[in-house]
Motif scaffolding. Structure first.
Motif, short mmCIF file in Angstrom:
data_model
loop_
_atom_site.label_atom_id
_atom_site.label_comp_id
_atom_site.label_asym_id
_atom_site.label_seq_id
_atom_site.Cartn_x
_atom_site.Cartn_y
_atom_site.Cartn_z
N UNK A 88 2.93 6.80 5.86
CA UNK A 88 2.46 8.18 5.97
C UNK A 88 0.96 8.35 5.70
N UNK A 89 0.35 7.40 5.00
CA UNK A 89 -0.98 7.65 4.42
C UNK A 89 -2.09 7.79 5.46
N UNK A 90 -1.90 7.19 6.65
CA UNK A 90 -2.95 7.27 7.66
C UNK A 90 -3.29 8.69 8.08
N UNK A 91 -2.33 9.59 7.99
CA UNK A 91 -2.53 10.98 8.41
C UNK A 91 -3.04 11.87 7.28
N UNK A 136 -3.14 0.53 -4.45
CA UNK A 136 -3.15 0.01 -3.08
C UNK A 136 -3.73 1.04 -2.11
N UNK A 137 -3.38 2.31 -2.29
CA UNK A 137 -3.92 3.36 -1.41
C UNK A 137 -5.42 3.51 -1.66
N UNK A 142 -10.40 3.12 4.38
CA UNK A 142 -10.81 4.54 4.39
C UNK A 142 -9.77 5.36 3.64
N UNK A 143 -9.82 5.31 2.31
CA UNK A 143 -8.75 5.96 1.54
C UNK A 143 -8.85 7.48 1.59
N UNK A 144 -7.71 8.16 1.47
CA UNK A 144 -7.77 9.60 1.27
C UNK A 144 -8.33 9.88 -0.13
N UNK A 145 -8.62 11.14 -0.43
CA UNK A 145 -9.03 11.51 -1.79
C UNK A 145 -7.82 11.28 -2.70
N UNK A 146 -7.95 10.36 -3.66
CA UNK A 146 -6.80 9.93 -4.46
C UNK A 146 -6.79 10.56 -5.85
#
Ligand code: CTP
Ligand code: CA
Length: 224
Positions: A88-91, A136-137, A142-146
């Motif tokens: 899911x993380x790509x979106x 890992x995320x 190009x990580x989302x804001x974590x």
């Protein structure tokens, strides 16, 4: 303010949230788990949805209904949660990890229920480490804001600040457990590169809405 009258801070954005515990099977009837009702994570998912986001909630086993308008992906083990998040993380532009992920799982899962045997002592269960989903995320190209969460039983400021750096995330939310487990209210502290300050205390949904506003402000400041 009533949520409906708030500006839609997250319109057009996707927010990915993990919540609840994970369950690591020993055999078909037994397992290891972590304490978590999922209430904080479900409140965060609901608040993100209220703010106009598309919300994907990857949830371990809880007794809670999916918040209205939120897409829930139900998982059991940490490995399943990891796989669902990576799918899911790509979106997602924002990733909020509230799940109480079991740090270890039994090294082998027995296909049949293990029986007690006369004269034999208690079994020893060998464990192996689960993947760290948040780390890992955060390590993606190009990580989302974590945003991480940390429930500590002591020395909150020290442990939470170190954890934020170790996981390489811009924002970590600390709460002093374990008395918050399963309760509707909480006391949260925000940790970032500049230090830490209280987000507030009280109802988990009220705190979740504050957190979502805080994240929206940070995205805006970062030009994201
Ligand atoms: N987390 C995760 N995957 C893991 C372990 C933790 O995504 N395998 C996330 C949690 O959802 C939380 C943050 O990392 O947002 C911190 O979890 P925590 O258990 O407090 O940190 P750990 O690094 O596991 O450290 P410890 O349990 O030793 O305090
Ligand atoms: Ca842990």
């Amino acid at each position: 303010i009533v949520a409906a009258f708030q500006p839609k801070l997250f319109k057009g954005r996707t927010v990915l949230v993990t919540a609840g515990p994970t369950f690591e099977a020993i055999d078909p009837v037994r397992g290891l788990t972590n304490r978590s009702s999922g209430k904080m994570g479900y409140a965060v998912a609901r608040a993100a949805r209220e703010a106009g986001a598309r919300v994907v909630l990857v949830s371990g086993p809880t007794a809670l209904p999916a918040p209205h308008g939120v897409q829930r992906v139900e998982v059991s083990s940490a490995q399943e949660m990891f796989d669902a998040v990576m799918t899911q993380v790509g979106a997602a532009q924002v990733f909020i990890a509230t799940a109480a992920v079991a740090d270890w799982r039994p090294a082998q899962v027995h296909a049949q229920k293990q029986k007690k045997r006369e004269g034999e002592g208690a079994p020893t269960i060998a464990l192996q480490a689960n993947p760290d989903i948040l780390a890992a995320v955060a390590a993606l190209p190009q990580p989302p804001f974590c945003v991480g969460f940390a429930a500590e039983s002591e020395k909150l400021a020290e442990h939470a600040a170190a954890k934020r750096v170790r996981k390489n995330v811009p924002l970590l939310v600390g709460n002093l457990g374990p008395d918050t487990f399963g309760r509707d209210d909480n006391r949260l502290e925000l940790f970032d590169a500049a230090g830490h300050h209280p987000l507030g205390s009280g109802d988990k949904l009220v705190l979740a809405r504050k957190l979502i506003e805080e994240i929206a402000a940070r995205l805006e400041r970062a030009g994201l």
